[in-house]
Design a protein around this motif. Structure first.
Motif, PDB file in Angstrom:
ATOM      1  N   THR A  35      47.915  42.635 -15.922  1.00 22.40           N
ATOM      2  CA  THR A  35      48.800  41.603 -15.367  1.00 22.40           C
ATOM      3  C   THR A  35      49.811  41.139 -16.404  1.00 22.40           C
ATOM      4  N   ALA A  36      49.348  40.989 -17.651  1.00 22.11           N
ATOM      5  CA  ALA A  36      50.267  40.587 -18.733  1.00 22.11           C
ATOM      6  C   ALA A  36      51.357  41.633 -18.930  1.00 22.11           C
ATOM      7  N   TYR A  37      51.000  42.910 -18.887  1.00 20.39           N
ATOM      8  CA  TYR A  37      51.995  43.982 -19.043  1.00 20.39           C
ATOM      9  C   TYR A  37      53.053  43.915 -17.938  1.00 20.39           C
ATOM     10  N   ILE A  38      52.613  43.648 -16.703  1.00 20.30           N
ATOM     11  CA  ILE A  38      53.557  43.578 -15.584  1.00 20.30           C
ATOM     12  C   ILE A  38      54.565  42.451 -15.806  1.00 20.30           C
ATOM     13  N   TYR A  39      54.069  41.313 -16.241  1.00 18.87           N
ATOM     14  CA  TYR A  39      54.974  40.187 -16.482  1.00 18.87           C
ATOM     15  C   TYR A  39      55.840  40.421 -17.719  1.00 18.87           C
ATOM     16  N   ILE A  40      55.358  41.195 -18.672  1.00 16.20           N
ATOM     17  CA  ILE A  40      56.188  41.526 -19.833  1.00 16.20           C
ATOM     18  C   ILE A  40      57.370  42.388 -19.402  1.00 16.20           C
ATOM     19  N   ILE A  41      57.145  43.329 -18.477  1.00 16.52           N
ATOM     20  CA  ILE A  41      58.249  44.154 -17.975  1.00 16.52           C
ATOM     21  C   ILE A  41      59.316  43.265 -17.334  1.00 16.52           C
ATOM     22  N   ALA A  42      58.870  42.309 -16.508  1.00  9.84           N
ATOM     23  CA  ALA A  42      59.830  41.382 -15.899  1.00  9.84           C
ATOM     24  C   ALA A  42      60.504  40.506 -16.954  1.00  9.84           C
ATOM     25  N   THR A  43      59.747  40.086 -17.975  1.00  7.64           N
ATOM     26  CA  THR A  43      60.308  39.230 -19.023  1.00  7.64           C
ATOM     27  C   THR A  43      61.343  39.976 -19.845  1.00  7.64           C
ATOM     28  N   MET A  44      61.171  41.282 -20.042  1.00  5.04           N
ATOM     29  CA  MET A  44      62.183  42.058 -20.755  1.00  5.04           C
ATOM     30  C   MET A  44      63.522  42.001 -20.021  1.00  5.04           C
ATOM     31  N   GLY A  45      63.473  42.057 -18.693  1.00  4.80           N
ATOM     32  CA  GLY A  45      64.701  41.936 -17.924  1.00  4.80           C
ATOM     33  C   GLY A  45      65.322  40.558 -18.061  1.00  4.80           C
ATOM     34  N   LEU A  46      64.487  39.512 -18.005  1.00  2.00           N
ATOM     35  CA  LEU A  46      65.005  38.157 -18.178  1.00  2.00           C
ATOM     36  C   LEU A  46      65.564  37.960 -19.581  1.00  2.00           C
ATOM     37  N   ASN A  47      64.942  38.583 -20.567  1.00  2.00           N
ATOM     38  CA  ASN A  47      65.420  38.479 -21.947  1.00  2.00           C
ATOM     39  C   ASN A  47      66.798  39.120 -22.112  1.00  2.00           C
TER      40      ASN A  47
END
Length: 335
Positions: A35-47
């Motif tokens: 789950t953390a990895y999935i949100y990290i992928i989304a966070t990379m886009g937000l970053n």
């Protein structure tokens, strides 16, 4: 942080990700990390849109929900194979991002953030109220797992972990290429100042839109992976609190850095898990800790390290430049 620099650092992180299932031996820990990895992928886009381009998108969780619901609707209601629905999730998210980005990116600063906050809330309301399409508050139940690829099946927690891990590595590699390219430098020029970037001949509208679309594409595909992993979707996924969670990952790890979302996205879920014993009081403890971090480490973990490193390099250059001048002063001729 010195160990994580360069190719050796990325190799160590990759090896740690590969070995994690064998170290933990616990399906619950695998679920938390996946789950953390999935949100990290989304966070990379937000970053990309926030940290590198300087536009704070508060509808990011809404775009993640669009990708997730695209997979859920196509696979459950129309029996579309998962990987076709996965590609469609990216297409639908980007198609929705084009008109919204074209309109919103004409705004600047907090006006852009307020507009995207409204967009995110509208997406939430559409998901909640359009029952014939999204199943409303009941949600979408029974989303199938990702379809097998050859002999590889994705039914067990370990196989799903490695599937998401592969997408995380691909997403990180692509983001690194984008950030270190001329396009990435263009985004950073826009972040540093719209007027200066425009004076250099940069097309602000086009480049902001490109950054926005890459950002929402990451969010859409993260949502698609989330749907295949959790297999249940509800309107809460589009809530603004998920965007604030991803913002917190960036702030703790380091805004506008490649490694920041990764470190923040791994540290915070585990810290939250270990504070479960406090139950509802954990946020009373966690809130002041976050405030202290923002006050005393404003650049995040990675950002603070890079600032100190740049400061040391500047000091060493100043000392090296001052050394020859002092030597010349000592060699003045005698009368």
């Amino acid at each position: 942080m010195q160990m994580l620099e360069g190719r050796l650092g990325w190799a160590l992180l990759f090896a740690a990700g590969l070995l994690f299932p064998f170290v933990t031996g616990n399906d619950y820990h695998l679920t938390v990390m996946t789950t953390a990895y999935i949100y990290i992928i989304a966070t990379m886009g937000l970053n990309l849109i926030t940290g590198y381009t300087g536009q704070f998108n508060l509808a990011h969780a809404g775009f993640m929900a669009v990708g997730a619901y695209t997979v859920g609707i196509l696979t459950v209601d129309h029996q579309v194979p998962f990987w076709i629905a996965f590609v469609a999730a990216g297409v639908v998210t980007v198609a929705l991002g084009v008109p919204l980005g074209w309109v919103s990116l004409r705004l600047k600063g907090h006006y852009f953030s307020i507009f995207t906050l409204c967009v995110g809330y509208i997406i939430y309301l559409v998901i909640e109220k359009w029952e014939s399409l999204t199943h409303g508050t009941v949600g979408i139940i029974g989303i199938p797992a990702p379809s097998p690829i050859g002999p590889l099946e994705f039914e067990s927690p370990m196989s799903l972990y490695y599937l998401v891990f592969v997408f995380l590595c691909i997403g990180m590699w692509v983001m690194r290429r984008v950030v270190n390219s001329l396009l990435g430098r263009t985004f950073m020029a826009i972040r540093n100042g719209d007027e200066l970037a425009e004076a250099l001949g940069i097309n602000l509208a086009r480049n902001k839109l490109v950054a926005f679309l890459i950002s929402v594409l990451y969010a859409g595909w993260a949502g698609a992976l989330y749907a295949g992993f959790v297999r249940f979707l509800g309107p809460d996924l589009a809530g603004a609190h998920h965007t604030f969670d991803m913002t917190m990952f960036m702030l703790i790890g380091g805004l506008g850095t490649l490694l920041g979302p990764l470190l923040g996205g791994i540290l915070m879920p585990w810290l939250t898990q270990y504070m479960q014993f406090l139950q509802e009081y954990r946020f009373v403890v966690f809130g002041p800790l976050l405030i202290l971090l923002v006050i005393f480490v404003p650049h995040g973990i990675v950002g603070s390290y890079l600032v100190r490193k740049a400061r040391r390099a500047s000091e060493s250059e100043s000392q090296a430049a001052a050394a020859p001048e002092s030597g010349k002063a000592q060699e003045t001729p005698r009368a």
